[in-house]
Write an enzyme that holds these catalytic residues in place. Structure first.
Site, PDB file in Angstrom:
ATOM      1  N   GLU A  10       0.856  -1.185   0.000  1.00  0.00           N
ATOM      2  CA  GLU A  10       0.000   0.000   0.000  1.00  0.00           C
ATOM      3  C   GLU A  10       0.886   1.226   0.000  1.00  0.00           C
ATOM      4  O   GLU A  10       1.992   1.212   0.542  1.00  0.00           O
ATOM      5  CB  GLU A  10      -0.955  -0.003   1.184  1.00  0.00           C
ATOM      6  CG  GLU A  10      -0.314   0.210   2.504  1.00  0.00           C
ATOM      7  CD  GLU A  10      -0.858  -0.724   3.590  1.00  0.00           C
ATOM      8  OE1 GLU A  10      -0.438  -0.533   4.734  1.00  0.00           O
ATOM      9  OE2 GLU A  10      -1.653  -1.619   3.304  1.00  0.00           O
ATOM     10  N   TYR A  25       6.694   1.549  -8.397  1.00  0.00           N
ATOM     11  CA  TYR A  25       5.991   0.261  -8.340  1.00  0.00           C
ATOM     12  C   TYR A  25       5.369  -0.089  -9.692  1.00  0.00           C
ATOM     13  O   TYR A  25       5.421  -1.241 -10.121  1.00  0.00           O
ATOM     14  CB  TYR A  25       4.922   0.282  -7.246  1.00  0.00           C
ATOM     15  CG  TYR A  25       5.474   0.595  -5.868  1.00  0.00           C
ATOM     16  CD1 TYR A  25       6.698   0.079  -5.459  1.00  0.00           C
ATOM     17  CD2 TYR A  25       4.788   1.418  -4.976  1.00  0.00           C
ATOM     18  CE1 TYR A  25       7.226   0.373  -4.211  1.00  0.00           C
ATOM     19  CE2 TYR A  25       5.308   1.705  -3.723  1.00  0.00           C
ATOM     20  CZ  TYR A  25       6.520   1.186  -3.353  1.00  0.00           C
ATOM     21  OH  TYR A  25       7.046   1.479  -2.117  1.00  0.00           O
TER      22      TYR A  25
END
Ligand SMILES: CC(C)(COP(=O)(O)OP(=O)(O)OC[C@H]1O[C@@H](n2cnc3c(N)ncnc32)[C@H](O)[C@@H]1OP(=O)(O)O)[C@@H](O)C(=O)NCCC(=O)NCCS
Length: 152
Positions: free
Chosen positions: A105, A117
């Protein structure tokens, strides 16, 4: 300038704790870092320059998934590919352990981390509204499936 990556050990904890104070809005304490060194579910890597800690990242093994818990690089050492190296070390380690997917997260406003990411094959899968207690920022939930089909 060369950097080397090593599994996090006791001797790195003090340096990682200092790094946390400059990289994390809710810094991890030395005590929790010590606990992570001894947590059999946890795997962390540090990035070192000479013997100084300039980055760290790690994950928890949860059944057949890797849950990435933290990625941080000191501001003086950013944009040199260190976070990507740390993330690759995590993903390779997870594949070697037979884990099938990874999740994390990230704060919705953290463009640098979102780019990092996404460049590694993570996709946005959900939003937790107001997740972060310090400023009620939303959390973006990301997953990366199929390490065996996706090159690291
Ligand atoms: C996010 C963070 C770990 C990136 O570390 P880094 O070592 O500078 O990242 P890298 O050099 O490996 O960059 C990899 C890619 O991430 C993206 N990226 C990194 N910093 C960026 C920035 N400031 N703006 C936009 N994209 C960025 C880029 O896609 C970059 O690839 P490129 O350099 O080829 O364009 C670092 O900024 C940091 O420690 N931030 C504070 C802690 C944090 O937010 N951690 C993530 C918590 S979920």
């Amino acid at each position: 300038v060369t950097y080397r990556l090593e599994p996090m050990r006791e001797e790195h904890v003090a340096g990682v704790a200092v790094l946390e104070t400059v990289t994390n809005q809710a810094p991890w304490s030395e005590r929790s870092l010590h606990a992570e060194v001894h947590n059999p579910q946890a795997t962390y890597f540090v990035a070192l320059q000479s013997d100084a800690v300039v980055g760290f990242a790690g994950y928890w093994t949860v059944v057949d998934e890797s849950h990435i818990t933290n990625v941080a690089v000191h501001p003086d050492h950013r944009r040199k590919g260190l976070a990507r190296r740390l993330m690759r070390a995590i993903l390779e380690d997870a594949v070697a352990k037979g884990l099938t997917c990874s999740t994390l997260e990230v704060r919705a406003g953290n463009e640098a981390a979102l780019n990092l990411y996404e460049s590694l094959g993570f996709v946005r899968c959900g939003l937790r509204k107001g997740y972060y207690p310090n400023n009620r920022e939303d959390a973006v939930i990301m997953w990366r499936y199929g390490p065996q089909e996706q090159p690291i």
